[in-house]
Design a protein around this motif. Structure first.
Motif, PDB file in Angstrom:
ATOM      1  N   LEU A   2       0.904  -1.234   0.016  1.00 34.47           N
ATOM      2  CA  LEU A   2       0.151  -0.049   0.091  1.00 34.47           C
ATOM      3  C   LEU A   2       0.909   1.299   0.088  1.00 34.47           C
ATOM      4  CD1 LEU A   2      -2.702  -1.211   2.549  1.00 34.47           C
ATOM      5  CD2 LEU A   2      -2.979  -0.777   0.050  1.00 34.47           C
ATOM      6  N   PRO A  21      -6.529   8.213   2.079  1.00 34.74           N
ATOM      7  CA  PRO A  21      -6.673   7.045   1.063  1.00 34.74           C
ATOM      8  C   PRO A  21      -5.410   6.485   0.497  1.00 34.74           C
ATOM      9  CG  PRO A  21      -6.905   9.011  -0.085  1.00 34.74           C
ATOM     10  CD  PRO A  21      -6.786   9.526   1.326  1.00 34.74           C
ATOM     11  N   ASP A  24      -3.010   0.430  -3.956  1.00 30.14           N
ATOM     12  CA  ASP A  24      -2.209  -0.763  -4.180  1.00 30.14           C
ATOM     13  C   ASP A  24      -1.620  -1.106  -5.452  1.00 30.14           C
ATOM     14  OD1 ASP A  24      -3.981  -2.294  -5.635  1.00 30.14           O
ATOM     15  OD2 ASP A  24      -4.499  -3.416  -3.797  1.00 30.14           O
ATOM     16  N   TYR A  30      -8.152   2.582  -1.379  1.00 24.95           N
ATOM     17  CA  TYR A  30      -8.673   2.218  -0.381  1.00 24.95           C
ATOM     18  C   TYR A  30      -8.939   3.778   0.618  1.00 24.95           C
ATOM     19  CZ  TYR A  30      -6.722  -2.373  -1.015  1.00 24.95           C
ATOM     20  OH  TYR A  30      -6.546  -3.527  -1.658  1.00 24.95           O
ATOM     21  N   LYS A  31     -10.115   3.804   0.654  1.00 27.65           N
ATOM     22  CA  LYS A  31     -10.758   5.120   1.136  1.00 27.65           C
ATOM     23  C   LYS A  31     -11.205   4.861   2.840  1.00 27.65           C
ATOM     24  CE  LYS A  31     -13.477   9.079   0.590  1.00 27.65           C
ATOM     25  NZ  LYS A  31     -14.368   9.920  -0.420  1.00 27.65           N
ATOM     26  N   THR A  67     -15.666  -3.401   1.358  1.00 31.13           N
ATOM     27  CA  THR A  67     -14.863  -2.972   2.291  1.00 31.13           C
ATOM     28  C   THR A  67     -13.831  -3.916   2.681  1.00 31.13           C
ATOM     29  OG1 THR A  67     -16.274  -3.660   3.923  1.00 31.13           O
ATOM     30  CG2 THR A  67     -16.616  -1.546   3.204  1.00 31.13           C
ATOM     31  N   LYS A  68     -12.843  -3.395   3.548  1.00 35.53           N
ATOM     32  CA  LYS A  68     -11.745  -4.326   3.974  1.00 35.53           C
ATOM     33  C   LYS A  68     -10.859  -3.429   5.057  1.00 35.53           C
ATOM     34  CE  LYS A  68      -7.750  -6.851   2.023  1.00 35.53           C
ATOM     35  NZ  LYS A  68      -6.755  -7.319   1.093  1.00 35.53           N
ATOM     36  N   ILE A  70      -7.954  -2.414   6.814  1.00 30.12           N
ATOM     37  CA  ILE A  70      -6.395  -2.645   6.577  1.00 30.12           C
ATOM     38  C   ILE A  70      -5.615  -1.522   7.669  1.00 30.12           C
ATOM     39  CG2 ILE A  70      -6.582  -3.174   4.184  1.00 30.12           C
ATOM     40  CD1 ILE A  70      -6.068  -0.214   3.622  1.00 30.12           C
ATOM     41  N   HIS A  81     -11.687   0.307   5.598  1.00 33.13           N
ATOM     42  CA  HIS A  81     -11.753   1.120   4.147  1.00 33.13           C
ATOM     43  C   HIS A  81     -12.808   0.601   3.006  1.00 33.13           C
ATOM     44  CE1 HIS A  81      -7.785   2.071   6.254  1.00 33.13           C
ATOM     45  NE2 HIS A  81      -7.636   2.957   5.249  1.00 33.13           N
ATOM     46  N   VAL A  83     -13.233  -0.300  -0.584  1.00 34.66           N
ATOM     47  CA  VAL A  83     -12.363  -0.579  -1.601  1.00 34.66           C
ATOM     48  C   VAL A  83     -12.924  -0.247  -2.897  1.00 34.66           C
ATOM     49  CG1 VAL A  83     -11.011  -2.421  -2.527  1.00 34.66           C
ATOM     50  CG2 VAL A  83     -11.837  -2.471  -0.173  1.00 34.66           C
TER      51      VAL A  83
END
Lengths: 272, 272
Positions: A2, A21, A24, A30-31, A67-68, A70, A81, A83
């Motif tokens: 990232l 944000p 990758d 990723y926000k 969403t993820k 991280i 975040h 995605v």
């Protein structure tokens, strides 16, 4: 791996310990889902509802991949975040402009404090006079990146100059040659008119504080590479997208038409 | 012989000692030039500039015949009046609706007190949610004239119902038959689209607190008389019309497009 996006022109930047944000290598953006207020959940609901709605011109929206959780950019540990598609992925040295559309960046469901803050800024910037404000602009090739503050409060003439610089060989020149105007703005205008046609009838959402993002590659060498010649026109930032309640989004539409009129002025000036 | 207009649906009415407009038998409408603030002079400047400008769709504006000092309706003696065309002159039992267009009825040049007052009303009425509010409506044939207050704060569904009643045999019915919808609203839509086309490009004026006035004659007997079948769509009230400073009137345009969408909904509902 990232990393911090290289060409972000508006919004919180993930540096100096600030939550922002990340991108990758696979083309994802990723926000952070803000958790201090309802913005994050509003944007998540919006993307979820958008994905399942066939009556939406999806080509104007970044693709949504759920969403993820991280590691946050501010070092505060794991954080959920959104995605999204990394819109700038295919560009080597992009020219980017972010135009926040609408003469009102708040809605009746916002808190009194938030409305007061927005209204003050809307009055002090070009938001109320012109129906939009430029939130940020950058030309990576010419290393042109005016301060955000200087862009927000421009007069009609000054907006026109910035929009001309954005499509000129030397973005720093105060006598812009508009070398890329006919190519870039013809595509932009076409896309904006498609967007306008949708806003004239859609009663799904009202978009407050939402931006039109325009991206193109000025460097011909890069543009000749596969997939890098595209001229992008996308909507971004849906933290204040709310249900329409039976009316079209007259606020966004009015501002969009105002912005369109500036693009048209530049295009028609080319033929004189 | 000056008298009080019979079918005025919005604005100050010249009765009970109040200063208001008067009409005469020759088809003229006398509107008092307010002298407590700049509104009268703004409206006078607007009409003067309008008259001399060929790049304006004059058919949307009442004809302007200068100013005249006449006895005021409130008995306060002689007072200067704008002399305008009496738009309702050719109608025997008109149906009239006045729709104040725009999500913002104030501009940055207004006083802080005035802005605060307008903003409060814009928030409390349909002005902010829908981009317009109905200021008044009347059907002389059915003796239907809802209170102005009840019309200003309607939801989208309630606005749709009022607009249907306005073109129905019995305006009082909550199951409106829309008997006049296809005839009246087809003409209205056509005119509003012409107006929209102008507002998409004109950078002459911004119109705050300006109304679209729609008038037609429901009584077929009257309509068959010469010159009484017309369906009027006019702009009225220019006390807050100001120079555009290089941008289109995105506020008026957005509200106009919102209103157009309601008219379109009614027309498309007729064919289901």
């Amino acid at each position: 791996m990232l990393k911090v996006p290289e060409h972000q022109v508006a919004g919180h930047k993930a540096k100096d310990g600030i939550l922002g944000p990340l991108v990758d290598d696979s083309g994802l953006f990723y926000k952070p889902l803000q958790n201090s207020d309802t913005r994050g959940s509003t944007e998540l609901s919006f993307y979820s509802s958008l994905s399942s709605n066939p009556n939406v011109p999806h080509s104007f929206f970044p693709a949504f991949h759920g969403t993820k959780t991280i590691a946050a950019s501010d070092g505060s540990g794991l954080h959920p975040h959104l995605v999204l598609e990394d819109l700038l992925r295919a560009f080597a040295q992009p020219s980017v402009i972010d135009v926040k559309i609408g003469a009102r960046t708040w809605h009746l469901g916002d808190s009194a404090d938030y409305i007061e803050k927005c209204l003050k800024k809307d009055r002090e910037t070009s938001t109320i006079p012109l129906g939009f404000r430029i939130s940020g602009a950058k030309d990576a090739l010419s290393a042109w990146e005016p301060s955000r503050k200087s862009l927000q409060s421009l007069s009609a003439d000054a907006v026109l100059l910035v929009l001309k610089k954005f499509v000129s060989s030397d973005a720093h020149s105060d006598a812009p040659d508009c070398a890329f105007a006919s190519e870039v703005y013809a595509v932009v205008l076409d896309r904006l008119l498609q967007l306008k046609a949708w806003f004239e009838v859609q009663t799904l959402y009202h978009f407050y504080s939402c931006s039109v993002l325009i991206v193109y590659e000025k460097n011909l060498n890069h543009r000749n590479e596969k997939g890098k010649g595209e001229i992008l026109v996308k909507l971004v930032d849906f933290a204040h997208a709310v249900p329409a309640n039976g009316a079209i989004d007259h606020n966004f539409l009015g501002g969009l038409c105002s912005f369109i009129n500036f693009i048209k002025q530049i295009l028609s000036g080319l033929h004189r």
